[in-house]
Design an enzyme around this catalytic site. Structure first.
Site, PDB file in Angstrom:
ATOM      1  N   GLU A  25     -19.864 -31.539  14.954  1.00 52.55           N
ATOM      2  CA  GLU A  25     -20.287 -30.848  13.740  1.00 52.55           C
ATOM      3  C   GLU A  25     -21.035 -31.757  12.775  1.00 52.55           C
ATOM      4  O   GLU A  25     -21.950 -31.323  12.069  1.00 52.55           O
ATOM      5  CB  GLU A  25     -19.077 -30.226  13.031  1.00 52.55           C
ATOM      6  CG  GLU A  25     -18.383 -29.121  13.836  1.00 52.55           C
ATOM      7  CD  GLU A  25     -17.467 -29.655  14.931  1.00 52.55           C
ATOM      8  OE1 GLU A  25     -17.252 -30.881  15.000  1.00 52.55           O
ATOM      9  OE2 GLU A  25     -16.961 -28.847  15.734  1.00 52.55           O
ATOM     10  N   ARG A  29     -19.432 -10.554  12.196  1.00 54.36           N
ATOM     11  CA  ARG A  29     -20.136 -11.651  12.865  1.00 54.36           C
ATOM     12  C   ARG A  29     -21.218 -11.140  13.808  1.00 54.36           C
ATOM     13  O   ARG A  29     -22.252 -11.783  13.987  1.00 54.36           O
ATOM     14  CB  ARG A  29     -19.162 -12.591  13.585  1.00 54.36           C
ATOM     15  CG  ARG A  29     -18.271 -11.915  14.574  1.00 54.36           C
ATOM     16  CD  ARG A  29     -17.229 -12.892  15.127  1.00 54.36           C
ATOM     17  NE  ARG A  29     -16.197 -12.171  15.837  1.00 54.36           N
ATOM     18  CZ  ARG A  29     -15.771 -12.484  17.053  1.00 54.36           C
ATOM     19  NH1 ARG A  29     -16.278 -13.489  17.709  1.00 54.36           N
ATOM     20  NH2 ARG A  29     -14.815 -11.782  17.614  1.00 54.36           N
ATOM     21  N   ARG A  56     -14.058 -12.737  11.310  1.00 55.12           N
ATOM     22  CA  ARG A  56     -14.130 -12.567  12.758  1.00 55.12           C
ATOM     23  C   ARG A  56     -14.005 -11.099  13.156  1.00 55.12           C
ATOM     24  O   ARG A  56     -14.440 -10.699  14.232  1.00 55.12           O
ATOM     25  CB  ARG A  56     -12.965 -13.357  13.361  1.00 55.12           C
ATOM     26  CG  ARG A  56     -12.946 -13.426  14.862  1.00 55.12           C
ATOM     27  CD  ARG A  56     -11.750 -14.262  15.311  1.00 55.12           C
ATOM     28  NE  ARG A  56     -11.707 -14.362  16.748  1.00 55.12           N
ATOM     29  CZ  ARG A  56     -12.405 -15.239  17.465  1.00 55.12           C
ATOM     30  NH1 ARG A  56     -13.208 -16.086  16.865  1.00 55.12           N
ATOM     31  NH2 ARG A  56     -12.311 -15.274  18.774  1.00 55.12           N
ATOM     32  N   ASP A  80      -4.997 -18.265  16.524  1.00 58.46           N
ATOM     33  CA  ASP A  80      -5.169 -19.707  16.722  1.00 58.46           C
ATOM     34  C   ASP A  80      -4.390 -20.578  15.740  1.00 58.46           C
ATOM     35  O   ASP A  80      -4.328 -21.797  15.910  1.00 58.46           O
ATOM     36  CB  ASP A  80      -6.653 -20.061  16.702  1.00 58.46           C
ATOM     37  CG  ASP A  80      -7.313 -19.750  18.049  1.00 58.46           C
ATOM     38  OD1 ASP A  80      -6.574 -19.753  19.061  1.00 58.46           O
ATOM     39  OD2 ASP A  80      -8.523 -19.493  18.090  1.00 58.46           O
ATOM     40  N   PHE A 118     -14.306 -25.737  10.577  1.00 58.94           N
ATOM     41  CA  PHE A 118     -15.070 -26.847  11.148  1.00 58.94           C
ATOM     42  C   PHE A 118     -16.415 -27.046  10.444  1.00 58.94           C
ATOM     43  O   PHE A 118     -16.878 -28.175  10.322  1.00 58.94           O
ATOM     44  CB  PHE A 118     -15.299 -26.618  12.644  1.00 58.94           C
ATOM     45  CG  PHE A 118     -14.022 -26.372  13.402  1.00 58.94           C
ATOM     46  CD1 PHE A 118     -12.925 -27.200  13.219  1.00 58.94           C
ATOM     47  CD2 PHE A 118     -13.909 -25.309  14.282  1.00 58.94           C
ATOM     48  CE1 PHE A 118     -11.739 -26.988  13.899  1.00 58.94           C
ATOM     49  CE2 PHE A 118     -12.727 -25.081  14.973  1.00 58.94           C
ATOM     50  CZ  PHE A 118     -11.640 -25.913  14.776  1.00 58.94           C
TER      51      PHE A 118
END
Lengths: 308, 275
Positions: A55, A7, A164, A114, A80
């Site tokens: 979004e 990223r 990530r 998460d 998302f």
């Protein structure tokens, strides 16, 4: 072996593109410090749009920007950026083939802590199902850079999946990215492993270890999931005993679906490694999750032995 | 163009709508006729546009966020000469340039693909923001939203972003006809009060009679002068306006005219001097 953060390289590439082309614009939905679009914001605040945690508006707003000749990169976590604004992508981006790039950051299980709400197991499936959409899952930071550059040059919708975490370099710096072309990273004559994204490295490790066991494995990086080069997939499958697909994604609608569909009617033995129609969950480490879901070189080795 | 001339254009738009859909076929008469006067004022008075050069970079843009009312826009585009008039009579036929909802790449003069409600306003915000990046260009963006459409959460996401980014080159017109597909908005899912909501979201609001051409023209002119915030013209309208059996009749949101109704509508609109 050099590790790089996918990223971060993505964000740095956006900045380079922003310097080269004033039509590059970037949007984010309050995750710019995670997606690394913040790097672009720092250098080009007038071409960065913080859309807040909204979004749907982000995607349609990006469509509007593209209607004025801008090349819009819309960022969020993969769950998302594909899930919440599915309709906005379908109606606004895809039907009109708008010049909007959708970034699925923290993809797969890479946001390990998460849990299921933040881990994307179906983003590739969602994006593949939409006509006019190009879907790419680069395997390392170097390929990520090339893919982002491709997306900026290509006039139309593109979905890019970004992990990530740090990932090992697989390609040399000067490697070329050709849209749609599976790349043979290692030749082999017994088994072909088709892998995408973070799983390409696991496939290479497995191939190394399998060669010690006398099993010769070809490893193919399938970064472009759509359009899929079916001809190459067939060619690279017909001269081996069987094939394995590996992806950090559900076995429904992703690489497994695409490859098995390409090989329909061929009678080639196929094993599919991926997330088996279930959601992710929290863990203390990313590796723990990969082991839990069988997304490892060990599992590839077991499957290869079964096919051999 | 004078006010009476604009009023005549609005009637022509309504007559064209009736002819385009014809008898026995489903068409979004209600929301198309309610906004016809505003559409006439935009295409024949307010907007800088060139039918011979639909992609002229400095043109003002009109986006129907309530895309189902596209036939009102098609009628106006046809009258302006964006495409040969005969195309109007192929509405929704296989291969037609006039799709059931606005389709950017098929119809000259259409600016965005809309129809899934709530998205056109966001797109309009993006267009307005994109035009503002290129500071030497200052075209204006017009967006028509429906009152039923205000139930879409995305409308309010867009509303926040428009005021946050100070999109004063954006004028939204609310077709406030008080009816949605299945009935009165205040009995279905009440989107009222509207003016207070838009003000709370940081918009300049103007409330008018959406069938009074003087008020329409004045409001479009005054919205253009507002700096630092987007404007919304809340146009009180009558759904199905101009076609008596369709007026205030939710059944004509997407209704079918009988042959008899078709002839009645043609007669009434023609007598009003539409063509």
């Amino acid at each position: 072996m050099r590790m790089q953060n996918q990223r971060r390289v993505y964000g740095e590439t956006l900045v380079e593109l922003g310097r080269e082309n004033k039509n590059i614009v970037v949007l984010d939905a309050d995750l710019s410090k995670s997606t690394m679009s913040c790097l672009f914001e720092q250098e080009f605040p007038e071409r960065f749009f913080e859309m807040g945690i909204a979004e749907a508006n982000m995607i349609s707003f990006a469509v509007g920007l593209s209607l004025t000749g801008k090349i819009a990169f819309a960022n969020s976590f993969a769950v998302f950026s594909t899930g919440r604004p599915f309709d906005q992508i379908r109606q606004g981006v895809a039907i009109g083939k708008m010049n909007v790039k959708i970034i699925g950051s923290s993809a797969g299980l890479s946001d390990f802590g998460d849990g299921a709400t933040h881990q994307s197991v179906e983003d590739i499936a969602i994006m593949r199902a939409i006509p006019n959409m190009t879907v790419i899952s680069p395997c390392d930071a170097i390929e990520t850079k090339k893919v982002v550059r491709f997306a900026a040059e290509y006039n139309g919708p593109v979905y890019i999946r970004v992990s990530r975490n740090d990932v090992p370099d697989i390609f040399p710096e000067d490697a070329r990215f050709v849209i749609g072309k599976p790349v043979v990273l290692r030749e082999g004559k017994d088994i072909t492993v088709f892998a995408t994204g973070t799983m390409v490295y696991e496939a290479l490790i497995a191939a190394d270890r399998l060669s010690g066991l006398g099993i010769s494995v070809r490893v193919v990086n399938v970064s472009t999931l759509k359009p899929l080069d079916e001809e190459s997939i067939i060619r690279l499958s017909e001269d081996v005993k069987g094939i394995i697909t590996v992806e950090e994604h559900s076995i429904i609608g992703g690489l497994a679906s695409a490859v098995t569909y390409a090989l329909r009617g061929k009678g080639i033995p196929i094993k599919t490694i991926g997330i088996n129609d279930e959601f992710g969950q929290s863990a203390n480490t990313y590796d723990e999750l990969l082991v839990h879901y069988g997304l490892t070189a060990d599992n590839i080795i077991e499957n290869a032995k079964a096919l051999y | 163009m004078t006010i009476p001339q604009l009023e005549k254009k609005a009637k022509e738009i309504r007559l064209t709508i009736v002819k385009m859909v014809g008898p026995g076929k489903q068409g979004h008469f209600g929301g198309s006729c309610s906004i016809a006067d505003v559409v006439a004022a935009l295409y024949f008075y307010k907007m800088r546009h060139d039918p011979k050069n639909p992609k002229w970079p400095d043109r003002d843009r009109l986006i129907f966020s309530k895309g189902h009312a596209a036939i009102a826009q098609y009628a106006a585009l046809g009258m302006c000469g964006y495409f040969p008039e005969k195309e109007l009579w192929n509405l929704k036929e296989l291969g037609s340039m006039l799709q059931g909802h606005p389709y950017l790449h098929k119809t000259p003069g259409i600016e965005a693909n809309t129809g899934s409600l709530g998205q056109g306003l966001s797109m309009s915000c993006g267009i307005a923001a994109g035009l503002k990046i290129d500071k030497n260009r200052a075209p204006r963006v017009y967006c028509i939203v429906g009152d039923g459409e205000l139930a879409e959460g995305q409308i309010w996401e867009a509303a926040m972003s428009a005021s946050f980014y100070k999109l004063d080159n954006l004028t939204t017109i609310l077709d406030y006809n008080k009816l949605q597909a299945t009935g009165r908005i205040d009995e279905r899912l009440n989107t009222n009060p509207v003016r207070e909501k838009w003000e709370a979201f940081g918009w300049h609001t103007i409330e008018i009679n959406g069938h009074d051409m003087n008020e329409i023209v004045e409001s479009l002119d005054s919205a253009e002068k507002v700096k630092g915030k987007p404007s919304i013209i809340i146009a009180h309208t009558i759904k199905g306006k101009g076609i008596p059996f369709a007026e205030n009749n939710a059944a004509f949101h997407n209704g079918v005219m009988t042959q008899e109704q078709y002839e009645t509508a043609l007669k009434i609109l023609s007598e009003q001097g539409a063509m």
